[in-house]
Design an enzyme around this catalytic site. Structure first.
Site, short mmCIF file in Angstrom:
data_model
loop_
_atom_site.label_atom_id
_atom_site.label_comp_id
_atom_site.label_asym_id
_atom_site.label_seq_id
_atom_site.Cartn_x
_atom_site.Cartn_y
_atom_site.Cartn_z
N ASP A 110 0.88 0.33 8.14
CA ASP A 110 0.53 1.65 7.62
C ASP A 110 1.15 2.67 8.59
O ASP A 110 2.33 2.96 8.51
CB ASP A 110 -1.00 1.71 7.55
CG ASP A 110 -1.54 2.97 6.90
OD1 ASP A 110 -0.89 3.49 5.99
OD2 ASP A 110 -2.63 3.42 7.28
N VAL A 160 -5.42 0.33 -0.62
CA VAL A 160 -5.51 -0.90 -1.41
C VAL A 160 -6.46 -1.91 -0.76
O VAL A 160 -6.64 -1.91 0.46
CB VAL A 160 -4.11 -1.53 -1.61
CG1 VAL A 160 -3.24 -0.64 -2.48
CG2 VAL A 160 -3.41 -1.81 -0.28
P1 IMP Z 1 -1.72 0.82 11.18
O1 IMP Z 1 -2.01 0.58 12.63
O2 IMP Z 1 -1.97 2.24 10.77
O3 IMP Z 1 -0.34 0.33 10.75
O4 IMP Z 1 -2.81 0.07 10.34
C1 IMP Z 1 -2.85 -1.25 10.18
C2 IMP Z 1 -4.23 -1.68 9.74
O5 IMP Z 1 -4.92 -0.68 8.99
C3 IMP Z 1 -4.09 -2.86 8.80
O6 IMP Z 1 -4.05 -4.07 9.51
C4 IMP Z 1 -5.30 -2.72 7.93
O7 IMP Z 1 -6.40 -3.37 8.53
C5 IMP Z 1 -5.58 -1.23 7.87
N1 IMP Z 1 -5.05 -0.63 6.63
C6 IMP Z 1 -4.02 0.21 6.50
N2 IMP Z 1 -3.81 0.57 5.22
C7 IMP Z 1 -4.75 -0.09 4.51
C8 IMP Z 1 -5.07 -0.16 3.10
O8 IMP Z 1 -4.44 0.46 2.22
N3 IMP Z 1 -6.11 -0.94 2.77
C9 IMP Z 1 -6.85 -1.65 3.68
N4 IMP Z 1 -6.58 -1.63 4.99
C10 IMP Z 1 -5.55 -0.85 5.40
#
Ligand code: IMP
Ligand code: MG
Length: 187
Positions: A110, A160
């Site tokens: 994300d 999602v």
């Molecule tokens: P990042 O550090 O922002 O890349 O986030 C990664 C983590 O956020 C993932 O491993 C998920 O646990 C959570 N996450 C990000 N987007 C979503 C989503 O759309 N649905 C559920 N969990 C999400």
């Protein structure tokens, strides 16, 4: 497996984004790609708990190589649908990665903050290589310069759930991936 037509869990979805058959077909392709790229090697597949577990279990069974398994767990503080950018390591690897070809297996990229943190964390430990395999990528929300080496599906900027992905720890057991109704998390 849960029936999409009769399971009450599906009532909380606005729509199904990726069905189980489509996911399975793509996971098999990723497995074949990894099998080719790591021929002659014994990769260490590192799953990120808990979201990556269904993907992890399906993917390793599509990799036709000797491989070993390990897991890490992180948490990022923040609201349930937005990560804060502060990553905390909850569980470290059980094994040494010196000289190993590491494949980090994650559910979704994300902001990219979690994977950037994990990659940096592992870099100093003497791995021969470190690559990232994610089932989903939401590039619209990236806050750091991070590109996964293997990606199942690039998706739109929507929250999602399913196939390991949660909202408030729920919905991980859905066999399909869907967009959660906004009313579920704005209540
Ligand atoms: P990042 O550090 O922002 O890349 O986030 C990664 C983590 O956020 C993932 O491993 C998920 O646990 C959570 N996450 C990000 N987007 C979503 C989503 O759309 N649905 C559920 N969990 C999400
Ligand atoms: Mg999560």
């Amino acid at each position: 497996m849960l029936n999409r037509e009769t399971s009450k869990l599906y009532d909380d979805l606005e729509r199904v984004l990726l069905g189980r058959e489509e996911i399975a077909a793509r996971v098999a392709e990723l497995g074949a790609e990894i099998t080719r790229d790591y021929a002659g090697k014994t990769p260490l597949c590192v799953g990120i708990l808990k979201g990556a577990t269904p993907f992890y279990c399906d993917l390793i069974r599509c990799i036709d190589l000797k491989l070993t398994m390990d897991f890490m767990a992180t948490s990022s503080y923040g609201s349930a649908t937005k990560s804060s950018g502060v990553v905390r390591l909850l569980k470290d690897l059980d094994h040494d990665i010196l000289g190993r070809d590491v494949v980090i297996i994650e559910d979704i990229v994300d902001s990219g903050v979690t994977l950037q943190y994990l990659k940096e964390n592992l870099k100093g430990r003497g791995a021969a290589s470190i690559k990232i395999c994610t089932l989903l990528d939401k590039p619209a929300r990236r806050r750091v310069d991070l590109k996964p080496d293997y990606c199942g599906f690039v998706i739109e900027d929507a929250f999602v759930v399913g196939y390991g992905l949660d909202y408030d720890e729920v919905y991980r057991n859905l066999p399909d991936i869907g967009v959660l109704k906004e009313e579920v998390y704005t209540k």
